[in-house]
Every structure is written in structure tokens, then in C-alpha cells.
Design a protein around this motif. Structure first.
Motif, short mmCIF file in Angstrom:
data_model
loop_
_atom_site.label_atom_id
_atom_site.label_comp_id
_atom_site.label_asym_id
_atom_site.label_seq_id
_atom_site.Cartn_x
_atom_site.Cartn_y
_atom_site.Cartn_z
N LEU A 3 0.83 -1.21 0.00
CA LEU A 3 0.00 0.00 0.00
C LEU A 3 0.86 1.26 0.00
CD1 LEU A 3 -3.14 -0.68 2.18
CD2 LEU A 3 -2.86 -0.72 -0.29
N GLY A 4 2.03 1.20 0.64
CA GLY A 4 2.95 2.33 0.59
C GLY A 4 3.35 2.61 -0.85
N GLY A 5 3.66 1.55 -1.58
CA GLY A 5 4.02 1.70 -2.97
C GLY A 5 2.87 2.26 -3.80
N VAL A 6 1.64 1.79 -3.53
CA VAL A 6 0.49 2.28 -4.28
C VAL A 6 0.25 3.76 -3.98
CG1 VAL A 6 -2.02 2.12 -4.51
CG2 VAL A 6 -0.64 0.04 -4.51
N ALA A 7 0.41 4.14 -2.69
CA ALA A 7 0.21 5.55 -2.32
C ALA A 7 1.19 6.43 -3.08
CB ALA A 7 0.38 5.72 -0.82
N ALA A 8 2.46 5.96 -3.16
CA ALA A 8 3.45 6.75 -3.90
C ALA A 8 3.10 6.78 -5.38
CB ALA A 8 4.85 6.15 -3.69
N GLY A 9 2.72 5.65 -5.93
CA GLY A 9 2.38 5.59 -7.35
C GLY A 9 1.17 6.44 -7.70
N ALA A 10 0.22 6.54 -6.76
CA ALA A 10 -0.99 7.32 -7.01
C ALA A 10 -0.67 8.80 -7.20
CB ALA A 10 -1.97 7.14 -5.86
N LEU A 11 0.46 9.23 -6.62
CA LEU A 11 0.82 10.65 -6.71
C LEU A 11 1.61 10.97 -7.98
CD1 LEU A 11 1.76 11.42 -3.00
CD2 LEU A 11 -0.31 12.04 -4.24
N ALA A 12 1.89 9.95 -8.79
CA ALA A 12 2.70 10.17 -9.98
C ALA A 12 2.06 11.21 -10.90
CB ALA A 12 2.92 8.86 -10.73
N LEU A 13 0.75 11.11 -11.13
CA LEU A 13 0.09 12.05 -12.04
C LEU A 13 -0.07 13.44 -11.43
CD1 LEU A 13 -2.64 10.14 -14.08
CD2 LEU A 13 -0.46 11.12 -14.84
N PRO A 14 -0.65 13.54 -10.22
CA PRO A 14 -0.83 14.90 -9.66
C PRO A 14 0.50 15.64 -9.47
CG PRO A 14 -1.76 13.22 -8.18
CD PRO A 14 -1.30 12.52 -9.41
N LEU A 15 1.60 14.91 -9.24
CA LEU A 15 2.87 15.58 -8.98
C LEU A 15 3.77 15.63 -10.21
CD1 LEU A 15 3.78 14.27 -5.42
CD2 LEU A 15 2.74 16.44 -6.05
N ALA A 16 3.24 15.23 -11.36
CA ALA A 16 4.09 15.11 -12.55
C ALA A 16 4.82 16.41 -12.87
CB ALA A 16 3.25 14.66 -13.74
N ALA A 17 4.11 17.55 -12.67
CA ALA A 17 4.71 18.83 -13.06
C ALA A 17 5.42 19.51 -11.90
CB ALA A 17 3.64 19.74 -13.63
N ALA A 18 5.26 18.96 -10.69
CA ALA A 18 5.83 19.63 -9.52
C ALA A 18 7.35 19.47 -9.52
CB ALA A 18 5.24 19.04 -8.25
N PRO A 19 8.07 20.40 -8.88
CA PRO A 19 9.53 20.24 -8.78
C PRO A 19 9.87 19.05 -7.90
CG PRO A 19 8.78 22.13 -7.49
CD PRO A 19 7.59 21.65 -8.28
N GLY A 20 10.89 18.29 -8.33
CA GLY A 20 11.27 17.08 -7.61
C GLY A 20 11.56 17.30 -6.14
N ALA A 21 12.18 18.45 -5.82
CA ALA A 21 12.58 18.72 -4.44
C ALA A 21 11.38 18.72 -3.51
CB ALA A 21 13.30 20.06 -4.36
N ALA A 22 10.20 19.11 -4.02
CA ALA A 22 9.02 19.10 -3.18
C ALA A 22 8.26 17.79 -3.31
CB ALA A 22 8.10 20.26 -3.58
N ALA A 23 8.25 17.24 -4.54
CA ALA A 23 7.42 16.07 -4.81
C ALA A 23 7.99 14.80 -4.19
CB ALA A 23 7.25 15.89 -6.32
N VAL A 24 9.32 14.66 -4.23
CA VAL A 24 9.93 13.43 -3.73
C VAL A 24 9.62 13.19 -2.25
CG1 VAL A 24 12.16 12.36 -3.20
CG2 VAL A 24 11.69 13.22 -5.50
N PRO A 25 9.87 14.20 -1.37
CA PRO A 25 9.52 13.96 0.03
C PRO A 25 8.02 13.74 0.24
CG PRO A 25 10.53 16.12 -0.25
CD PRO A 25 10.57 15.47 -1.57
N LEU A 26 7.21 14.41 -0.59
CA LEU A 26 5.76 14.25 -0.45
C LEU A 26 5.33 12.82 -0.74
CD1 LEU A 26 3.68 16.38 0.31
CD2 LEU A 26 3.08 16.59 -2.11
N MET A 27 5.91 12.23 -1.79
CA MET A 27 5.57 10.85 -2.13
C MET A 27 6.05 9.90 -1.05
SD MET A 27 6.45 10.76 -6.18
CE MET A 27 5.94 9.08 -6.49
#
Lengths: 361, 307
Positions: free
Chosen positions: A104-128
Motif C-alpha cells: 500500500l505504501g508503494g500504491v500511495a506513492a504511485g498514485a501521486l505520480a500524475l498529480p505531482l508530474a509537473a511539480a519540482p522534484g525537491a518538493a514532490a519526492v519527500p511528499l511521495m
């Protein structure tokens, strides 16, 4: 006679203290060797050479820089999966559903792939990573809460939760979260390039290893050097005594379970962000179950998890080579794990009884 | 007559599925009831179930007799239970952890030795066509009752009687409720628990043989998916009563049949969620029937899982 014994005990005090420290290391090591011996006998009944088996394990797991990198990449999720067992175990809980938290941890991270696609990595990586940890933490924390507040056995509930998690993953990955482009292997949308986690400097091992080791070190400090860890160990020894002392047993149970689950969720995050690139059914790779064995082998000591996880990861990494060269079924490693696990648990009966670990008197 | 039952096909398929799916759960939970009544828990029955499925199937392939398969599965289960019982008789050994290890070892051995038997077909166990009176194929299918299901019902009633009214039943209950009382009566608790664990393993082995020899009726590595474990959880729900095990097994068999039944009438949305129904139901029942403060009614006093 009694006086003489007493004198010898005092005279051997230093030696005795040394033996006391040697026992928790010597007994699991002996049990591991005994388990490997029994597995060797099993291989002999199958007409296979145990020595050849060990040679291939060495070659495939530890024999070259390539095999070391393979081993260390596999050790990353195992370190975190083992913490999911070892941390609640400090309170006397036997949690075996880490696989569900990884998935489920993996799915939660994967679910954010689309909403965070355009976000800067520095913010998106810790969020995922955070989303994965929270999901895993809630999942195993629930098993701890059910144990304390409802008296539901955590071993059964965590394993049921793990089956539910895998069904939930299949549902989400085949349905609401499915990337239409993933044809024969349903997956969530692939992570944007900026969200991929790369390798450690100078190695082909991803950052999950560093975080896994860090998680073990932090857990060790938590358990051995903080008041929470002290309180947890008291509650693990005797719940009634802890309650009489006014320790928050419920919060400790939920907290330690949730922290263990959060680490397992983080393992799922790294599987998605560093290995698969999206969430799919390969998340249920059995790391959660190997983690149980590692935690027991390490006697739930977070520092000991590091070498044990690397050892078991080496067995894992070599399994393909062993199967091909020796023409063995893929379940061979599971038989090995089962036998070693039995030997480790049986060795609990040996504490304080091994003649050569006693002071001569 | 019109063969299209419309939505009525769903409850019918669930009833039929309950009868078909419940048998392994019934056998495992009867075995676990015996074991837990003696004061020990065997979580390894999931492994025993898979091992029984493999040995039963392999024997049936080689001897062309499904009943030989059932017998060998029972023996394999008993042997596995015996190992569990003997190890748990050692001091300071945790029976729950040993169960997890046995689960791993049992499935590992079954997959290891079962590899060559994935292809060949074994003879099926016979079924009794109780639905023969009906001209509807769905009714006939639903009431096609396997002999092992009938044996399971008889075993549940026999065990309930034996626990209540016979000397071995009384001995088992005394050992399960108080080790000290049993010792005072001159009984050997470790020996009796080991025997009860071996017998419980034999039941689980038979449940496994049903899986591979009747429904789904083939041997493969995904054959059990936690049914053995659910059965262990169900024993708590059934309050350690063999007759309640029967009702619980039927309820959970029905839950397991819901997904395929809905799929057969064209409801394919959320297939995997329906697949999770028995696990969710088991967890819900555990939550509803457990209590943080008092021992569960009917729980054997020496049972570690309810303390």
C-alpha cells in the motif's frame, strides 16, 4: 561447597559477563549454522550437493562487485520490512503483515505520480515518500490499535490486513489508478523523470539502502537510548507492570506498530521510485515475509538487522543462479527460510543451557 | 423451463459456493478447535493445508485413487502437526512464531515437491447430486455436494459429542483449561497437546486434499491464499465449538463465492474488492467478538492468543 561455588563465580565474574554478552550472538549464529546443516541434509536427500549450493550462493550473492550490488539492492526493502516486525516486537507484539504495508505504501506513492508530474522534484519526492510512510503506518498502526483497544490478536489481524491490502492494490491498479498505456501488466502512471530515485554515488545500488540503514540506526537509538524505547521494553516484558507504572501502553503499542509500518511503507516507496518506476503487482514480492525471518534472526535488535538482512538478501540474490545451475525449483529458498526459521525459534530453548557458554565451576 | 434465472442466480450461486468453498475451512477450523481446546495454537495450518493439497494430489495422480490421496494428506498433516507439537513442548518456545515458521516451511515444501504435479490430472473426489430433482442446471450445480462436506458435518457433530461426553474429550478440556489441574490429575499436558496438534494437523491435511481433488480441483501454487489462516481466526468466532465451526465455515464460504457469483451475472466492477470479502468479514468478526478486558467466553484458559 556452596561457598566454594560462590567464590568461583566471583572469580570468573569478568568471564561470566563476557559470556552473557556472547550468548545472544552465539545462539542465533549456531542456530543459523544448524539450520543450514539440516537444509544441507535435505539437499542430500534430493541428490544435490550442499557444498555446491553454498558455493553458488557465495558466487551469486557476494562473489563479485556485480553480485554485491544485486544483494545490497535487495537488502534495502528487507531492512525496512524487518523493522516492521522488530519495532512492535519490543512491546511483545508479533506483527507479520508487513507485506501489506509495503504494497500500500508503494500504491500511495504511485498514485501521486500524475498529480505531482509537473511539480519540482525537491518538493514532490519527500511528499511521495511521506504519503507511503503514512499509509504503511496507518495500516500496521491499526493492527496495534486493534490489539490494545479491542484485544484482537495482532498476528492474525495484520496478516488478514495484508491480504486485504493486496486485494486493494489489485483493485486500484487494475481500476481507478490504472494507466491506460499499461497493457498486459496493469500499472499506475509512470513516474516523471524528476521523481525517479537514482543510485548512491559510485554504486549501482539505489538510495533505499542508505535510508534502510538509517532507519535501522534511528530505530536502535529509539529503542535503546530514549525513554519511549525504555517504556516500550518495560511494557514488552510485563504489560501489567507497565500499566501500574502509568506508562501509556496503548499509545506505545500504536506508535511502535505505526513506526514499523511507516518503514515498510517507505520500502514500498523505494520499490516504486527506484526500482519499478510505477506501482504494480510486483510490489507483492514477498519482502514482508522475509522481513519476519530477519527480525527473528536478529532477535528484534535493529542494529543486528543490518548484517542479517544483507545475508538473507544475498541468499535471495543468488537464488536465480542456484536454481539454474543446480536445476532446483524456485521454492528451494522458501524451504531454506522455513528450516532456518524453525532452527532459530527452537534455539530459544537453549538460552542459559549451552555448556560451553557457562562459566566453568 | 426458462434457464435464465436473472439476479436469482446470485443467491443460488452463493449458496452453492458456500457449500463448495466451506469444506476446507470447516476441516481446518475443526482441527484448530481440537488443538486450541488443548491449550495450544497452531498458526501453521495454512502451510498444512497447502501441503495436504499437494500430497493428496500427488498421491491421487500416482495411485489413481482420490481416497488414497485424502489418506496421505491426512498423514502428512498429522506429521506436520506432530512436529509443531513436539517443538512447542520445548521450554520458552513461542507457539505463534513456530506456527509462522511452519506456514513458511509447509508452503515451501509443497511448492518444492509439487512442481512436477502441476500438469498431470488427478481423479476427482465423488460428489452426491442432491439437486437431481431439479431441471435447472444452476440448482443442480449448487446442490452437487461432495462426500467430504458430508464427512465434515458428521465430524463436527462427532467432535462436539466427544468433547462434551467422552473421557478423552474431558481430558482435552482439562489440559486446555489449566496445566496445573491436569498435572494434579496425573495427566501429561505436553503429550496430550502434542497429540491434539497432530490430530488437528490431520484434519487440515484433509481440507487441503479437498482443495486439490475437488474444488478448485487442481494443484497450483495459489491454491489456498490464506484460507487456512482464516479458519484459525474463525475458531475464535466459533467460540471453540465444532458445530459453530460449521456455520462459520458456511458463512465464509458464501462470502468467498460472492465475487465469482456477481462476475457470472456480469458485475465485473470491483472484482478484487469482492475477492477481499472473506478477509474483511473475518477481520470484522474478530473485531466484533474480541474484548480488551475480559477473556472470551468459552476460551480455553491456557490459550496464549486470548490472553
Amino acid at each position: 561447597m556452596a561457598v566454594a561455588d560462590n567464590n568461583i563465580m566471583q572469580g570468573a565474574g569478568g568471564r561470566l559477563a563476557l559470556l552473557r554478552r556472547a550468548e545472544p550472538v552465539a545462539i542465533p549464529v549456531l542456530a543459523l549454522v544448524a539450520g543450514l546443516g539440516v537444509f544441507g541434509l535435505f539437499l542430500l536427500t534430493q541428490g544435490r550437493s550442499p557444498l555446491a549450493f553454498m558455493a553458488y550462493v557465495w558466487q551469486g550473492g557476494f562473489g563479485s562487485a556485480f553480485s554485491w550490488q544485486n544483494t545490497l539492492s535487495r537488502a534495502a526493502p528487507l531492512l525496512m520490512a524487518a523493522l516492521c516486525v522488530a519495532l512492535p516486537a519490543r512491546l511483545g507484539l508479533v506483527v507479520i503483515g508487513g507485506e501489506g504495508a509495503i504494497v500500500l505504501g508503494g500504491v500511495a506513492a504511485g498514485a501521486l505520480a500524475l498529480p505531482l508530474a509537473a511539480a519540482p522534484g525537491a518538493a514532490a519526492v519527500p511528499l511521495m515518500a511521506l504519503a507511503a510512510m503514512v499509509t504503511g503506518g496507518l495500516w500496521i498502526g491499526a493492527a496495534g490499535a486493534l490489539r490494545h483497544y479491542r484485544g484482537v490478536n495482532e498476528t492474525i489481524s495484520s496478516l488478514l490486513l495484508s491480504y486485504i491490502a493486496i486485494a486493494l492494490m489489485n483493485h486500484l491498479v487494475e481500476g481507478p489508478l490504472r494507466d491506460p498505456a499499461s497493457l498486459n501488466k496493469p500499472s499506475t502512471a509512470p513516474l516523471a523523470e524528476a521523481l525517479h530515485i537514482g543510485d548512491l554515488p559510485g554504486m549501482t545500488v539505489h538510495w533505499g539502502l542508505a535510508f534502510g540503514i538509517l532507519a535501522c540506526l534511528l530505530s536502535w537509538v529509539l529503542v535503546e537510548w530514549t525513554t519511549w524505547g525504555f517504556a516500550a521494553r518495560i511494557a514488552g516484558g510485563n504489560v501489567r507492570a507497565a500499566q501500574v507504572q502509568g506508562l501509556p501502553v496503548g499509545r506505545l503499542m500504536v506508535g511502535f506498530s505505526a513506526l514499523g509500518g511507516a518503514f515498510a511503507g517507505l520500502a514500498g516507496y523505494f520499490e516504486v521510485a527506484a526500482v519499478h518506476g510505477s506501482a504494480n503487482a510486483s510490489l507483492a514480492a514477498g519482502y514482508g515475509y522475509t522481513g519476519i525471518l530477519i527480525a527473528f534472526l536478529a532477535r528484534h535488535n535493529a542494529l543486528a538487522i543490518i548484517p542479517v538482512a544483507i545475508l538473507l538478501a544475498g541468499f535471495d540474490a543468488s537464488s536465480g543462479l542456484v536454481q539454474r545451475r543446480m536445476d532446483l525449483p524456485d521454492a528451494t529458498m522458501q524451504v531454506l527460510q522455513g528450516i532456518v526459521f524453525m532452527a532459530i525459534l527452537m534455539s530459544d530453548a537453549a538460552y542459559g543451557r549451552l555448556p560451553f557458554l557457562k562459566a566453568k565451576g | 423451463m426458462d434457464n435464465n434465472l436473472g439476479l436469482w442466480a446470485v443467491p443460488l450461486a452463493v449458496i452453492g459456493g458456500a457449500i463448495r468453498v466451506s469444506t476446507p475451512i470447516l476441516f481446518v477450523s475443526l482441527g484448530e478447535t481440537l488443538t486450541e481446546r488443548s491449550g495450544r495454537i497452531n498458526l501453521g495450518l495454512e502451510g498444512t493445508l497447502v501441503l495436504g493439497a499437494m500430497t493428496g494430489y500427488a498421491t491421487a495422480v500416482m495411485t489413481a485413487s482420490p481416497w488414497a490421496g485424502v489418506l496421505v494428506a491426512a498423514l502428512a498433516g498429522a506429521l506436520f502437526g506432530l512436529v509443531h507439537g513436539l517443538i512447542c513442548s520445548m521450554p520458552r518456545v513461542n507457539d505463534i512464531a513456530i506456527g509462522i515458521a511452519m506456514m513458511l516451511l509447509g508452503t515451501g515444501l509443497a511448492f518444492y515437491f509439487g512442481k512436477p504435479f502441476i500438469q498431470p490430472a488427478a481423479p476427482d473426489l465423488p460428489a452426491i447430486p442432491l439437486g437431481g430433482w431439479s431441471s435447472l442446471p444452476q440448482v443442480q450445480a449448487a446442490l452437487n455436494i461432495n462426500v467430504l462436506f458430508v464427512i465434515g458435518i458428521i465430524a463436527a457433530l462427532a467432535l462436539a459429542w466427544a468433547l462434551r461426553a467422552t473421557r478423552p474429550g474431558l481430558i482435552l478440556r482439562v489440559v486446555g483449561d489449566s496445566t496445573d489441574a491436569a498435572r494434579a490429575l496425573g495427566l501429561n499436558p505436553a503429550l496430550i497437546r502434542t497429540a491434539a496438534t497432530a490430530l488437528g494437523g490431520a484434519f487440515a491435511g484433509v481440507g487441503g486434499a479437498y482443495l486439490s481433488l475437488y474444488y478448485p480441483g487442481s494443484w497450483n501454487e495459489g491454491i489456498s491464499s490464506g484460507q487456512g489462516l482464516m479458519a484459525v481466526a474463525l475458531v475464535i468466532f466459533a467460540r471453540w465449538s465444532p458445530v459453530n465451526c460449521l456455520w462459520a465455515a458456511l458463512l465464509f464460504g458464501g462470502a468467498g463465492a460472492l465475487g465469482p457469483a456477481l462476475q457470472s451475472v456480469g458485475v465485473t466492477q470491483g472484482y478484487y474488492l469482492f475477492y477481499a470479502a472473506p478477509y474483511v468479514l473475518t477481520l470484522g468478526v474478530l473485531i466484533a467478538t474480541s474484548s480488551p478486558s475480559r477473556a472470551l467466553s468459552g476460551a480455553p484458559g491456557e490459550l496464549s492468543i486470548t490472553k
